[in-house]
Design an enzyme around this catalytic site. Structure first.
Site, PDB file in Angstrom:
ATOM      1  N   GLY A   9       0.775  -1.165  -0.085  1.00  0.00           N
ATOM      2  CA  GLY A   9      -0.108  -0.012  -0.029  1.00  0.00           C
ATOM      3  C   GLY A   9       0.650   1.251   0.034  1.00  0.00           C
ATOM      4  O   GLY A   9       2.130   1.102   0.190  1.00  0.00           O
ATOM      5  N   LEU A  11       1.100   3.736   2.258  1.00  0.00           N
ATOM      6  CA  LEU A  11       1.886   3.795   3.249  1.00  0.00           C
ATOM      7  C   LEU A  11       2.822   2.785   3.644  1.00  0.00           C
ATOM      8  O   LEU A  11       4.022   3.181   4.011  1.00  0.00           O
ATOM      9  CB  LEU A  11       1.111   4.074   4.697  1.00  0.00           C
ATOM     10  CG  LEU A  11       1.798   4.199   6.000  1.00  0.00           C
ATOM     11  CD1 LEU A  11       2.801   5.493   6.048  1.00  0.00           C
ATOM     12  CD2 LEU A  11       0.827   4.526   7.327  1.00  0.00           C
ATOM     13  N   ILE A  35      -4.909 -11.711   7.405  1.00  0.00           N
ATOM     14  CA  ILE A  35      -4.921 -11.095   8.876  1.00  0.00           C
ATOM     15  C   ILE A  35      -6.268 -11.252   9.615  1.00  0.00           C
ATOM     16  O   ILE A  35      -6.370 -10.963  10.721  1.00  0.00           O
ATOM     17  CB  ILE A  35      -4.346  -9.679   8.948  1.00  0.00           C
ATOM     18  CG1 ILE A  35      -5.368  -8.532   7.909  1.00  0.00           C
ATOM     19  CG2 ILE A  35      -2.686  -9.516   8.622  1.00  0.00           C
ATOM     20  CD1 ILE A  35      -4.950  -7.278   8.180  1.00  0.00           C
ATOM     21  N   TYR A  59      -9.485  -1.511   5.175  1.00  0.00           N
ATOM     22  CA  TYR A  59     -10.450  -1.089   4.113  1.00  0.00           C
ATOM     23  C   TYR A  59     -10.670   0.409   4.083  1.00  0.00           C
ATOM     24  O   TYR A  59     -11.013   0.779   4.737  1.00  0.00           O
ATOM     25  CB  TYR A  59     -11.710  -1.858   4.467  1.00  0.00           C
ATOM     26  CG  TYR A  59     -12.618  -1.791   3.154  1.00  0.00           C
ATOM     27  CD1 TYR A  59     -13.295  -3.069   2.478  1.00  0.00           C
ATOM     28  CD2 TYR A  59     -13.551  -0.762   2.804  1.00  0.00           C
ATOM     29  CE1 TYR A  59     -13.912  -3.188   1.454  1.00  0.00           C
ATOM     30  CE2 TYR A  59     -14.297  -0.838   1.971  1.00  0.00           C
ATOM     31  CZ  TYR A  59     -14.560  -1.853   1.040  1.00  0.00           C
ATOM     32  OH  TYR A  59     -15.354  -2.040   0.152  1.00  0.00           O
ATOM     33  N   THR A  60     -10.224   1.050   2.748  1.00  0.00           N
ATOM     34  CA  THR A  60     -10.093   2.363   2.758  1.00  0.00           C
ATOM     35  C   THR A  60     -11.009   3.001   1.737  1.00  0.00           C
ATOM     36  O   THR A  60     -11.177   4.087   1.628  1.00  0.00           O
ATOM     37  CB  THR A  60      -8.791   3.142   2.509  1.00  0.00           C
ATOM     38  OG1 THR A  60      -8.175   2.296   1.365  1.00  0.00           O
ATOM     39  CG2 THR A  60      -7.684   2.443   3.442  1.00  0.00           C
ATOM     40  N   ASP A 100      -8.961  10.365  10.864  1.00  0.00           N
ATOM     41  CA  ASP A 100      -9.802  11.463  11.199  1.00  0.00           C
ATOM     42  C   ASP A 100     -11.352  10.987  11.026  1.00  0.00           C
ATOM     43  O   ASP A 100     -12.114  11.552  11.681  1.00  0.00           O
ATOM     44  CB  ASP A 100      -9.346  12.479  10.352  1.00  0.00           C
ATOM     45  CG  ASP A 100      -9.620  12.633   8.989  1.00  0.00           C
ATOM     46  OD1 ASP A 100      -9.555  11.169   8.245  1.00  0.00           O
ATOM     47  OD2 ASP A 100     -10.066  13.294   8.266  1.00  0.00           O
ATOM     48  N   TYR A 123     -17.083   3.229   7.044  1.00  0.00           N
ATOM     49  CA  TYR A 123     -15.713   3.330   7.069  1.00  0.00           C
ATOM     50  C   TYR A 123     -15.187   3.844   8.793  1.00  0.00           C
ATOM     51  O   TYR A 123     -14.406   3.398   9.235  1.00  0.00           O
ATOM     52  CB  TYR A 123     -15.053   4.211   6.135  1.00  0.00           C
ATOM     53  CG  TYR A 123     -13.429   4.464   6.247  1.00  0.00           C
ATOM     54  CD1 TYR A 123     -12.654   3.394   5.927  1.00  0.00           C
ATOM     55  CD2 TYR A 123     -13.040   5.766   6.472  1.00  0.00           C
ATOM     56  CE1 TYR A 123     -11.269   3.496   6.217  1.00  0.00           C
ATOM     57  CE2 TYR A 123     -11.683   6.080   6.585  1.00  0.00           C
ATOM     58  CZ  TYR A 123     -10.885   5.004   6.470  1.00  0.00           C
ATOM     59  OH  TYR A 123      -9.575   5.190   6.813  1.00  0.00           O
ATOM     60  N   LYS A 127     -13.490   1.721  11.500  1.00  0.00           N
ATOM     61  CA  LYS A 127     -12.265   1.984  12.039  1.00  0.00           C
ATOM     62  C   LYS A 127     -11.829   2.475  13.530  1.00  0.00           C
ATOM     63  O   LYS A 127     -11.049   2.039  14.176  1.00  0.00           O
ATOM     64  CB  LYS A 127     -11.619   3.400  11.243  1.00  0.00           C
ATOM     65  CG  LYS A 127     -11.173   2.971   9.815  1.00  0.00           C
ATOM     66  CD  LYS A 127      -9.901   1.915   9.722  1.00  0.00           C
ATOM     67  CE  LYS A 127      -8.640   2.667   9.999  1.00  0.00           C
ATOM     68  NZ  LYS A 127      -7.631   1.754   9.724  1.00  0.00           N
ATOM     69  N   TRP A 148      -6.038  12.742   5.166  1.00  0.00           N
ATOM     70  CA  TRP A 148      -5.807  13.082   3.721  1.00  0.00           C
ATOM     71  C   TRP A 148      -4.486  12.658   3.195  1.00  0.00           C
ATOM     72  O   TRP A 148      -3.896  13.307   3.068  1.00  0.00           O
ATOM     73  CB  TRP A 148      -5.984  14.549   3.656  1.00  0.00           C
ATOM     74  CG  TRP A 148      -7.253  15.167   3.885  1.00  0.00           C
ATOM     75  CD1 TRP A 148      -8.493  14.647   4.723  1.00  0.00           C
ATOM     76  CD2 TRP A 148      -7.730  16.645   3.412  1.00  0.00           C
ATOM     77  NE1 TRP A 148      -9.504  15.436   4.892  1.00  0.00           N
ATOM     78  CE2 TRP A 148      -9.039  16.771   4.210  1.00  0.00           C
ATOM     79  CE3 TRP A 148      -7.169  17.665   3.098  1.00  0.00           C
ATOM     80  CZ2 TRP A 148      -9.835  17.923   3.992  1.00  0.00           C
ATOM     81  CZ3 TRP A 148      -7.878  18.670   2.988  1.00  0.00           C
ATOM     82  CH2 TRP A 148      -9.139  18.718   3.289  1.00  0.00           C
TER      83      TRP A 148
END
Length: 294
Positions: A9, A11, A35, A59-60, A100, A123, A127, A148
């Site tokens: 991904g 990051l 996982i 899951y984004t 956020d 989402y 989270k 962001w």
């Protein structure tokens, strides 16, 4: 040994790149380790004698999550719980990435870590549940909320807007949602500092770049710096503003999601960079992936 989960991904790949640069040993996984299966996590952690787990998997797809609740829950809630349980059993420290979107976006003051969460979409709900699954199943954890996020690997808002500006006479961007753009490289730096600093208390921290802006102002800055860097070739593209009501999406977005960074900066003795400075680093680097704007 450090285990980076979600290594392909945006990051995760940046963390791996920086760990390699610093000659820090790590192992990585993507979909090759399931996982959502606690046995698979335990087997991998034992095999590599893992001491840190950096969980970048999630899951984004914010809008898609509204109709894909089961998978979003598995990846954002069940999986972190599995990771935490294995971490507790073997004395592993977990660094888990959150968002956020756990806040509702009301008000106009930066959110601190002790403010109550109140997500407004699937989402954010999943989270927030994942944060609880971490904190309720292990004591040695860092939950890092960011916002962001953009980086060199993968799709993101900066690449998307540059491509759109180069192929359209005008683009329309929401101007009534405020937050802070965050360069993945800056978040990766903080994560590596946490690994190297044993004196930072466990808990939840907010990590974004400094400053605040709207998506519309962010786009205008992308255009300005993109022209300077040579990536935005259609200099006449007009960046029009619109309201959230004029640009409906399946999932509601927080209207105000600026996060206070005081806690992490004090804990690590650092000053995070301003978002405009980091955008410049992103655009001017040889790592910028021009194939994503073509």
């Amino acid at each position: 040994m450090i285990w980076v989960i979600g290594c392909k991904g945006m990051l995760g790949s940046e963390i791996c790149r920086k760990l390699s640069e610093k000659n820090i040993q790590y192992v990585m996984s993507d979909i090759d380790v399931d996982i959502t299966d606690i046995t698979a996590i335990e087997k991998f952690a034992k095999a590599w004698s893992v001491s840190y787990i950096i969980n970048c998997a999630a899951y984004t797809a914010v809008d898609k999550a509204e109709s894909d609740v089961e998978l979003a829950t598995k990846l954002n809630d069940v999986a972190p719980g599995n990771i935490a349980k294995v971490a507790k059993k073997y004395g592993i420290t977990v660094i888990h990435i959150s968002t956020d979107y756990v806040f509702d976006g009301s008000g106009d003051t930066p959110r601190t870590e002790d403010m109550p969460v109140a997500p407004i979409g699937v989402y954010g709900v999943t989270k927030a549940a994942g944060e609880r699954s971490i904190s309720e199943n292990t004591d040695k954890y860092y939950i890092l909320r960011t916002a962001w996020l953009y980086g060199w690997a993968g799709r993101n808002f900066v690449y998307t807007m540059i491509k759109a500006m180069n192929t359209h006479d005008a683009v329309k961007v929401v101007a009534d949602q405020k937050g802070t753009p965050t360069f993945a490289g800056d978040l990766a730096d903080v994560i590596i500092k946490l690994v190297n600093n044993k004196n930072v208390p466990y808990g939840t921290y907010h990590v974004t770049d400094l400053g605040e802006t709207t998506w519309w102002d962010f786009t205008n800055e992308i255009k300005k710096q993109g022209i300077e860097a040579g990536w935005v070739t259609n200099k006449d593209c007009v960046v029009n503003s619109c309201t959230t009501e004029e640009y409906p999406t399946p999932a509601k977005r927080p209207a105000y999601s600026v996060l206070s960074k005081d806690k992490i900066q004090k804990a690590l003795g650092i000053t995070l960079p301003d978002w405009k400075e980091s955008l410049k680093v992103f655009l001017e680097s040889p790592l910028f992936d021009k194939s994503r704007i073509e």
